[in-house]
Design a protein around this motif. Structure first.
Motif, PDB file in Angstrom:
ATOM      1  N   ASP A  26     -17.019  12.694  13.066  1.00 20.70           N
ATOM      2  CA  ASP A  26     -15.779  12.950  13.800  1.00 20.70           C
ATOM      3  C   ASP A  26     -16.021  13.803  15.041  1.00 20.70           C
ATOM      4  OD1 ASP A  26     -16.280  15.440  12.643  1.00 20.70           O
ATOM      5  OD2 ASP A  26     -14.804  15.152  11.055  1.00 20.70           O
ATOM      6  N   ASN A  60     -13.246   8.887  18.579  1.00 21.58           N
ATOM      7  CA  ASN A  60     -14.307   9.860  18.344  1.00 21.58           C
ATOM      8  C   ASN A  60     -15.622   9.127  18.137  1.00 21.58           C
ATOM      9  OD1 ASN A  60     -14.325   8.918  15.667  1.00 21.58           O
ATOM     10  ND2 ASN A  60     -13.045  10.587  14.922  1.00 21.58           N
ATOM     11  N   ALA A  66     -10.305  12.346   6.091  1.00 23.89           N
ATOM     12  CA  ALA A  66     -11.396  13.088   6.723  1.00 23.89           C
ATOM     13  C   ALA A  66     -12.362  13.635   5.677  1.00 23.89           C
ATOM     14  CB  ALA A  66     -10.837  14.224   7.576  1.00 23.89           C
TER      15      ALA A  66
END
Length: 549
Positions: A37, A66, A204
């Protein structure tokens, strides 16, 4: 699948799991990039002398990808697009692509939920969503300003806008239904943002877990069930499965490409060259030399090279070498594409009589050339040492040339593990002491970026138009595109230099034996081989592909 398709060697429908083959440091380092990320510009630090990637700037900063998003999309499209690839020596490209597919699958599941939130909170309260997105877009633009005065003005401007918004909500110029709607259109996006934040943080953590597992050496499997056809009518899954099989077949090709000063693409820099060239003189003046071909010498060298791992002293020595017949095709230094013929064996290889013909006849002038190569993959795939041997006969001169190539480790950019977001505060009265607080995995601005991108992820070309993308170098190969030079690592450099001497001696020994068997006086060859054996012990890496006038 059409009959006669030359590259389908798979055993059938299976769930691809990248946990068996290719579990090396280089493979896992590149595969981890699919889950990262970081900012996409970090990848530009890994550009090498052989290839340079680029990043197309976004038209709208809010849609910018990203590193993981850009890498996964670019690698998946290029590796499965059907265009010829440069072999990735030292790693298996298929697990890397499978991890890109797996990472994209995780993101698609997240984007589906974010799209639902945008539909509920966005379509019903569209003016409020546009207002909030405009504020965040303005903040991203001003936050990127290098001028400190511009940064201060941006903070002041956003503060003023916030105060005006609060006053506007307290005392609205409208009443009734519209007063409720105006207040709701400002508050609803905030509620949707909190919901989206939980989804983004959960995803994430999953991505970072895979990222950490790969760099930690764990067998993280990339599950891609969309590559397994569940019924004969699932053509998309079948095409994906065939593309993965084609990728594996392309990796096994024995055709490589020479690109001028860049050397043989995928094998790294040619750092040394040693040549033995002497006249073919009959051992018995009354007899002629027995007819033999370059292939006879090459075949003897091939058999001898396969025994390199054997040693009279038990000290470990060489790892089992990979010995292969390579066909080197010349391309221009600035070439942007390569073409590889599809061999009759279905693996993009040249074998049999055609290979012998290239070895024996294509030694002067245009055309492909034959090289016998011995390759060592060391340091868990981070170092690839290749020594190529070619035998040519022009008139009465036989020339045996050995060249050394070395491909270093993947760039250190791919070895960084995920870091937690932290913020440091000064303690109240004890201002000389500080306190560090761990922040949530996903920042608020990142939640906004992901939510804004989610509806467009269903049509990637439009998202790339507004948000930019990663442009891979051509001709593209996973390994050499982001490889570093081995000479900065002492032990890697030592391994590359040490391998040359025994290989050179084995090549000369096998060649001299063939010459003796065919009635050639090997005295001059033996003296030259002895002098080369002495000279190579003081070897130093050079730029052998750069010819200085």
């Amino acid at each position: 699948m059409a009959a006669g398709d030359p590259f389908d060697f798979s055993p059938g429908a299976q769930i691809p799991l990248s946990g068996a083959a290719g579990q090396t440091a280089a493979t896992q380092a590149l595969a981890s990039a699919a889950y990262r990320d970081d900012a996409v510009e970090e990848l530009l630090k890994a550009n090498s002398d052989w290839a340079t990637s680029e990043v197309k700037k976004p038209r709208i900063a809010l849609f910018e990808p990203n590193l993981g998003e850009a890498f996964s999309r670019a690698v998946q499209q290029r590796m499965l697009g059907g265009k010829p690839l440069i072999q990735s020596f030292g790693l298996e490209p298929r697990p890397v692509v499978e991890h890109c597919l797996a990472a994209n699958r995780i993101r698609k599941q997240r984007d589906a939920r974010l799209t639902l939130i945008m539909a509920v909170c966005g379509l019903l309260f569209l003016p409020g969503v546009l207002l909030w997105l405009g504020v965040f877009q303005l903040r991203r633009m001003l936050a990127g300003a290098q001028n400190k005065r511009a940064g201060a003005l941006s903070t002041l401007l956003l503060t003023v806008l916030g105060v005006i918004a609060v006053i506007f909500l307290v005392k609205l110029p409208v009443h009734g239904f519209w007063s409720i709607y105006v207040r709701a259109m400002v508050i609803a996006p905030v509620i949707g943002g909190l919901w989206a934040k939980r989804i983004c943080e959960r995803t994430a953590k999953d991505l970072r877990s895979a990222w950490t597992g790969l760099l930690g050496g764990g067998g993280v499997a990339a599950k891609i069930p969309e590559a397994v056809p569940q019924s004969p009518g699932e053509t998309a899954a079948e095409r994906l499965r065939q593309s993965l099989e084609r990728l594996s077949a392309d990796q096994r090709s024995n055709i490589v490409f020479y690109a001028g000063p860049k050397g043989i693409l995928g094998m790294g820099t040619r750092w040394g060259s040693w040549q033995l060239a002497e006249e073919l003189i009959p051992l018995d003046p009354d007899k002629e030399i027995n007819p033999f071909r370059s292939w006879d010498v090459i075949r003897a060298i091939h058999d001898q090279l396969r025994l390199l791992e054997r040693s009279p002293v038990h000290t470990g020595g060489f790892t089992p070498p990979f010995v292969e017949h390579w066909v080197v095709s010349p391309i221009g230094e600035g070439a942007t594409a390569v073409s590889r013929p599809e061999g009759t064996e279905g693996a993009f290889q040249i074998r049999g009589a055609e290979l012998q013909k290239i070895c024996n006849e294509q030694q002067f002038g245009s055309g492909d050339r034959h090289y016998l190569g011995v390759q060592f993959v060391l340091w868990d795939g981070q170092l690839v040492i290749t020594l190529l041997i070619t035998v040519t006969v022009l008139h009465k001169t036989l020339r045996i040339e050995v060249t050394g190539h070395a491909l270093g480790p993947t760039h250190s950019v791919f070895n960084g593990k995920p870091k937690n977001r932290t913020k440091t505060f000064k303690k109240g009265l004890k201002f000389w002491e500080t306190r560090t607080v761990t922040l949530p995995v996903v920042a608020p601005r990142e939640v906004v970026r992901l939510a804004a991108r989610a509806p467009l992820t269903w049509y990637p070309p439009l998202l790339e138009y507004w948000g930019g993308k990663l442009v891979l170098p051509e001709p593209f190969g996973l390994r050499h595109a982001w490889a570093d030079k081995p000479w900065r690592h002492r032990f890697m450099a030592d391994d590359a230099l040490r391998a040359a001497t025994p290989v050179l001696r084995v090549v000369h020994e096998a060649a001299l034996r063939v010459l003796k068997e065919n009635g050639v006086d090997t005295e001059h060859f033996g003296k030259r081989a002895g002098s080369l054996s002495v000279a190579i012990q003081d070897v130093k890496p050079t730029q052998a592909d750069v010819y200085n006038a």
